[in-house]
Structure formats: structure tokens, C-alpha cells
Write a protein that holds these residues in place. Structure first.
Motif, short mmCIF file in Angstrom:
data_model
loop_
_atom_site.label_atom_id
_atom_site.label_comp_id
_atom_site.label_asym_id
_atom_site.label_seq_id
_atom_site.Cartn_x
_atom_site.Cartn_y
_atom_site.Cartn_z
N LEU A 69 66.07 94.35 99.82
CA LEU A 69 65.74 94.16 98.42
C LEU A 69 66.46 95.19 97.55
O LEU A 69 66.26 96.39 97.68
CB LEU A 69 64.23 94.27 98.22
N GLU A 70 67.30 94.68 96.63
CA GLU A 70 68.10 95.55 95.78
C GLU A 70 67.59 95.64 94.35
O GLU A 70 67.91 96.58 93.64
CB GLU A 70 69.55 95.05 95.77
N SER A 71 66.81 94.64 93.93
CA SER A 71 66.40 94.60 92.53
C SER A 71 65.06 93.90 92.38
O SER A 71 64.75 92.95 93.10
CB SER A 71 67.45 93.85 91.70
N VAL A 72 64.25 94.39 91.42
CA VAL A 72 62.99 93.72 91.08
C VAL A 72 62.99 93.31 89.61
O VAL A 72 61.95 93.03 89.04
CB VAL A 72 61.78 94.64 91.36
N THR A 73 64.17 93.26 89.00
CA THR A 73 64.24 92.93 87.58
C THR A 73 63.78 91.51 87.28
O THR A 73 63.49 91.19 86.13
CB THR A 73 65.67 93.11 87.05
N GLY A 74 63.69 90.66 88.30
CA GLY A 74 63.19 89.31 88.09
C GLY A 74 61.76 89.25 87.62
O GLY A 74 61.29 88.19 87.18
N LEU A 75 61.03 90.36 87.69
CA LEU A 75 59.63 90.39 87.26
C LEU A 75 59.49 90.80 85.80
O LEU A 75 58.44 91.29 85.38
CB LEU A 75 58.84 91.35 88.15
N TYR A 76 60.54 90.57 85.01
CA TYR A 76 60.49 91.04 83.63
C TYR A 76 59.45 90.31 82.79
O TYR A 76 59.11 90.76 81.69
CB TYR A 76 61.86 90.94 82.97
N GLY A 77 58.92 89.18 83.25
CA GLY A 77 57.89 88.47 82.50
C GLY A 77 56.47 88.90 82.84
O GLY A 77 55.51 88.49 82.16
N LEU A 78 56.29 89.74 83.85
CA LEU A 78 54.95 90.14 84.29
C LEU A 78 54.25 90.95 83.19
O LEU A 78 54.77 91.95 82.71
CB LEU A 78 55.05 90.98 85.57
N GLN A 79 53.04 90.50 82.83
CA GLN A 79 52.28 91.17 81.77
C GLN A 79 51.09 91.96 82.29
O GLN A 79 50.75 93.00 81.73
CB GLN A 79 51.79 90.13 80.76
N ARG A 80 50.45 91.48 83.37
CA ARG A 80 49.28 92.16 83.90
C ARG A 80 49.27 92.05 85.42
O ARG A 80 49.68 91.02 85.98
CB ARG A 80 47.98 91.56 83.34
N ALA A 81 48.75 93.11 86.05
CA ALA A 81 48.55 93.10 87.50
C ALA A 81 47.38 94.00 87.83
O ALA A 81 47.19 95.06 87.20
CB ALA A 81 49.81 93.58 88.23
N GLY A 82 46.58 93.55 88.81
CA GLY A 82 45.46 94.38 89.23
C GLY A 82 45.90 95.72 89.76
O GLY A 82 45.19 96.72 89.65
N ALA A 83 47.09 95.77 90.32
CA ALA A 83 47.75 97.00 90.77
C ALA A 83 49.19 96.62 91.06
O ALA A 83 49.51 95.44 91.26
CB ALA A 83 47.07 97.59 92.00
N LEU A 84 50.07 97.61 91.09
CA LEU A 84 51.48 97.36 91.38
C LEU A 84 51.96 98.43 92.33
O LEU A 84 51.86 99.62 92.05
CB LEU A 84 52.31 97.38 90.10
N SER A 85 52.51 97.98 93.45
CA SER A 85 52.99 98.90 94.47
C SER A 85 54.38 98.49 94.91
O SER A 85 54.60 97.33 95.30
CB SER A 85 52.04 98.91 95.68
N LEU A 86 55.34 99.40 94.82
CA LEU A 86 56.69 99.20 95.31
C LEU A 86 57.00 100.33 96.28
O LEU A 86 57.25 101.47 95.86
CB LEU A 86 57.68 99.19 94.15
N GLU A 87 56.98 100.02 97.57
CA GLU A 87 57.09 101.06 98.58
C GLU A 87 58.02 100.64 99.71
O GLU A 87 58.03 99.49 100.14
CB GLU A 87 55.71 101.38 99.16
#
Length: 551
Positions: free
Chosen positions: A104-122
Motif C-alpha cells: 500500500l503506497e497511498s490512502v488518498t482515495g479516502l478523501y471523501g471520508l467525513q466520520r469514523a468511529g476510529a482511524l488506524s493506519l499501522e
């Protein structure tokens, strides 16, 4: 009417069902491309969604219309290179976990995300930049760590509130949280690595609170820290700062919790950041710290910015490998629960505690495994009248003079049954020729321990009360008449080369051990006379190898 698909998870990970065009109900585990294709057309997943397929050809095209996941969403262990097919995703009700994706090189595809119960990138090794979360308004906990090549985190410019802690660990810059006002939990931002490129934490100008929990901590570590403009004046949490240069932590006067400050040293001649002492400029308005205050680091060159600090509710621990000769700066400090000053190899003078009146303990010692041989003088402490204990001066071979303890009358008064908390230790100070600074002392709750010093005379402690007297390896000639010393729990006089007079005529009782050994100038007969004059035999007696025969 929106279509609904009910799916059943069978043993072995198979998904049974039919296509849908809107709401897909159930918990989904995607282990193959076929599993994923079964979700084509889903706008909402009412349940959990886990994508764990390791197929190298896996694509997320079937999720291009997905807008919401009501439960947990997990993308783990895949061969995906980007998340561009998730650009319609707006909300994840539970945690969104993205981890262990080796390509995985990029997470920019999530630019529309407005809310999340939690966010973890590990643990997504190829990612070098995390950006594209500019639509994210609210999140629970935010955790970014373990991404091996991550050099920059930025672009959370819409995030105003986090309902959990933030933990971001990168090898470079952290920026772009300009609307974040509060979290519910600690904030840990680490941008420090061993490269030669200075790194920076910036862009948290609106942060004001970490919620209601006073034990939460704002922890910052980078070469340069800036942009925290609204923390003061009363910061109701803990604070950790590790940096070379700090700006933008203005107007703080009180810190409710624990504080740790580490000053980095200059790493390379190519880098030209401000002078090291700029790392402490943000403390110059501080008046009180409610918890512990720990200050150190290889780049620590001055303590002068602490001149306004009046109280430390916990322990004050200062030191390490000092790179400066004068240790002073706590001029207004009146009270602390305890003080430990770890004097480094360059320090020659220790001073600046003239306002200190009371402390739970005071220790002036070298750091572990560091030679503190240059310290010559300890001055100040003129108002100090009580140390609950212990009071320790240890392993300072260059120390020649202690002054300024003329108001000190008691040590360890609150801890009469604990040697570790109720004693005065002057230990390993072979150049210290006088201890008259402690002449006003009246009470030592447990032990007076004098070991390996240089004075030929001790103060006239005519009214001294102590339970255990330990005098070893001193050139003193006599104890100079201590008539108030009537009862001891133990007495040790050992290896005192010039001792010939005991000065303990008032001693009546020793309940424990008496040891008088290896004092070549002290008559053995005088030692035995002292023991035999006691009102009752001590529990143990050792009188040996003094001047002359005892029997």
C-alpha cells in the motif's frame, strides 16, 4: 424502495447471497475477489466489512459506490497499492483499521471520508506520505504508527474533534490539524528520527483540551515544535516535550499534570537550527507544575528559563550530562515534594534555590555511569528549614564546599522508621573539608551517615537527635561533645584514622548494634568504657582493631 441483501457467513469463510443495489446487511469477510464482487452495488453495509484477501490481482472496483459502513471496516494483509476505489466512502460507524498491507503506497482515495468511529493506519511499509483526509470532521481515536517509510502526515484540515486519543509516529513532519480543538485522551506526536534532516511538528493552533481526564498527556517529540498557540494559561493535563527548538507554546502559567522535557543536542554541522536553549523558552512564564517535573537531555545548556517557577507538586528531577558549568535557575521555587539534581561532568557550581523552604527529599548525585568530578561548590538553600527525607549528597569527588543550609533544622521528621526516607547521607565526598553548613540541624529521624569525607572536625551538634549514627572513613579527631545524644538504636565508628575522642559522654542507651573498629588513634579501652557505661548491654557489640588492647 432500496434493495436489501441478507448474507450468511458460513464455516470456512464463504459468503452466500445475491446481488444488491443499496443496503447490504450482515458481516462480510472478503478473502477472494469473488467475495468482493458479491458486494457490487452496495451503497451501505449494515454491519462489519473486513477485506483480508492477499490476492495480487485484487481490486476494489466493486466498492466504488460504497458510502457507509455501520460497523467496523478493516483492510488488512492485502496486496492493494491504493484505495482510490473508495472515494465515495463517507462514514464508518466503527473503527476503520488499515494495517499490514505490504504494497500500500497511498490512502488518498479516502478523501471523501467525513466520520469514523476510529482511524488506524499501522504497519503499511511503502507509505511515505499520509494525506487526503481533508473531509474528515470527526473521529474517535486516531493512530498512525509502524509505517516504516512514513515521512509526512498532513491534510487533516477539517478535523475539529477527536473522541479518543491521538497517536502519530513518523520519521518526519506532522502538520495540518489547524481546526482540531479537543480530544478525549492523550495526544502523542513523534516526528524524531536519526536522519540528518530536521523535522517538525506544526499546525495545531486551535488545540485547547484533552478532555476531562487530567492524566491525559500532550507528548511532542521532533527537532522543531511550533504552532500550539492556545494551550495556556492553565494547561489541565500533562506535558512531554522533546526538541531542539520550541516556539508556539505561549502563555502557559500552570501545568496540572506531570512534565517531562528533553533538550536535543545539535546533530550535524550542516543543520543550522536556533541555539539549543531555545528549546526551553516556552517555560519562562511557568509558575506551578502540579505533578512531577523532569528536565534533561544532551543539549541542556541552561536552567535560567525556570526562574519564575514557584512550586512543583511532585518530584523535580533535573540532570543528565550537563554541558554547562553553573547549575542554577530555580530562584523562585519555594516547595517541591522532592528534588533530585543529577550533576553532569561539566558542572562546577550548583546554586539558585534560595527561596526553597520545604521539600520531601533532596538528592545531589551524579547521573548513572557519569563522572561528576568537577562539581566544587553547592550554595544557596538559605531558606530551607525542613527536608522530610532523605537528604543525600553522594559520589561527588570534587566537592569542596557546601554552604547555605543554615536554616535547616530537621531531616526525615515524617519517616522515623525508614532509613531510605529519614536520613542524612554525606557519602563519597573525599574533598569536602567542612560540613559546618549543617550546624543548625536538630533532628535526623533515622540515620546520620557520614562516609568518606575530609573534615577534621564535625559541627557541635549539642542538641542533635538521631537514631542511627554511622561515621566511617573520616579524618575527624573527636565528636566534639554531643551531650543530647542519650539514646541510639545503633552506633558505627569505623576506619576513622585520626579519631581519638568520642565526645558521647551523655550516651546512656544503645538498643541495637555497637561497632567501633579500625580506628587506629582511638584507645580500645576508651571504646570499651563507652560500651560498659551504657545502662544495658546492646544487642550486639563489636570492638576491635583500635589502639591498644581491650582486655
Amino acid at each position: 424502495m432500496r434493495g436489501v441483501l441478507a448474507l450468511l457467513m458460513l464455516p470456512g469463510g464463504l459468503v452466500v447471497g445475491s446481488g444488491c443495489d443499496a443496503v447490504c446487511e450482515g458481516d462480510f469477510v472478503v478473502e477472494t475477489q469473488a467475495d468482493l464482487n458479491a458486494l457490487a452495488g452496495c451503497v451501505e453495509v449494515d454491519g462489519n466489512l473486513e477485506i483480508t484477501s492477499a490476492e495480487r490481482t485484487l481490486t476494489l472496483e466493486s466498492l466504488r459506490g460504497l458510502e457507509r459502513v455501520s460497523g467496523r471496516m478493516r483492510i488488512a494483509g492485502t496486496a492493494l497499492r491504493d484505495l482510490s476505489d473508495l472515494k465515495q466512502l463517507r462514514e464508518v460507524g466503527g473503527p476503520l483499521d488499515i494495517y499490514n498491507n505490504s504494497f500500500l503506497e497511498s490512502v488518498t482515495g479516502l478523501y471523501g471520508l467525513q466520520r469514523a468511529g476510529a482511524l488506524s493506519l499501522e504497519d503499511n511499509p511503502p507509505i511515505s506520505v499520509i494525506r487526503g483526509f481533508d473531509s474528515l470532521v470527526e473521529v474517535g481515536a486516531l493512530r498512525i504508527q509502524g509505517n516504516r517509510d512514513l515521512r509526512r502526515v498532513w491534510g487533516f484540515n477539517s478535523l475539529a474533534r477527536a473522541t479518543g486519543p491521538l497517536h502519530i509516529d513518523v520519521k518526519g513532519d506532522i502538520q495540518g490539524f489547524n481546526r482540531l480543538e479537543s480530544t478525549l485522551g492523550s495526544v502523542t506526536l513523534t516526528g524524531r528520527d536519526r536522519s540528518t534532516t530536521p523535522n517538525r511538528i506544526d499546525g495545531f493552533a486551535q488545540l485547547r483540551s484533552l478532555g476531562e481526564d487530567p492524566t491525559s498527556v500532550l507528548s511532542l517529540s521532533a527537532e522543531s515544535i511550533a504552532g500550539f498557540d492556545h494551550l495556556g494559561p492553565d494547561w489541565g493535563h500533562g506535558l512531554r516535550v522533546s526538541a531542539f527548538h520550541v516556539e508556539g507554546l505561549p502563555d502557559i502559567e500552570t501545568v496540572a499534570g506531570d512534565v517531562e522535557i528533553e533538550v536535543f543536542a545539535r546533530r550535524t554541522p550542516e543543520a543550522e537550527p536556533p541555539e539549543p536553549w531555545d528549546a526551553l523558552g516556552f517555560v519562562q512564564s511557568w509558575r506551578a507544575v502540579g505533578g512531577d517535573l523532569v528536565v534533561g537531555g544532551a543539549g541542556l545548556t541552561s536552567l535560567a528559563y525556570f526562574g519564575a517557577l514557584e512550586s512543583v507538586g511532585g518530584e523535580l528531577d533535573v540532570g543528565g550530562a550537563f554541558g554547562f558549568s553553573d547549575v542554577g535557575g530555580f530562584f523562585a521555587l519555594a516547595e517541591a515534594r522532592g528534588i533530585t539534581l543529577r550533576v553532569g561532568p561539566e558542572a562546577a557550581h550548583l546554586y539558585g534555590f534560595e527561596a526553597l523552604q520545604h521539600t520531601g527529599e533532596l538528592a545531589i548525585v551524579p547521573p548513572p555511569d557519569v563522572d561528576a568530578g568537577r562539581l566544587e561548590t553547592i550554595t544557596g538553600f538559605d531558606q530551607l528549614h525542613t527536608v522530610d527525607g532523605p537528604l543525600v549528597f553522594r559520589d561527588l569527588p570534587g566537592l569542596t564546599r557546601i554552604t547555605g543550609f543554615s536554616s535547616l533544622t530537621s531531616v526525615g521528621q515524617a519517616h522515623p522508621d525508614d532509613a531510605a526516607l529519614g536520613s542524612l547521607y554525606l557519602h563519597g565526598l573525599p574533598a569536602l573539608s567542612t560540613i559546618e553548613a549543617f550546624g543548625a540541624l536538630r533532628t535526623v529521624a533515622h540515620t546520620l551517615n557520614l562516609y568518606h569525607l575530609a573534615p577534621t572536625q564535625l559541627p557541635r551538634w549539642a542538641d542533635l537527635e538521631v537514631r542511627h549514627l554511622f561515621i566511617v572513613d573520616l579524618p575527624v579527631t573527636a565528636l566534639r561533645d554531643w551531650p543530647s545524644m542519650v539514646t541510639l538504636d545503633s552506633l558505627t565508628l569505623r576506619n576513622n584514622s585520626a579519631l581519638y575522642g568520642l565526645g558521647l559522654a551523655g550516651l546512656v542507651t544503645v538498643t541495637g548494634r555497637v561497632e567501633i573498629t579500625n580506628n587506629p588513634s582511638l584507645s580500645c579501652a576508651d571504646a570499651m568504657d563507652l560500651v560498659q557505661a551504657l545502662s544495658a548491654p546492646p544487642a550486639e557489640v563489636l570492638v576491635d582493631n583500635n589502639l591498644g588492647a581491650c582486655f
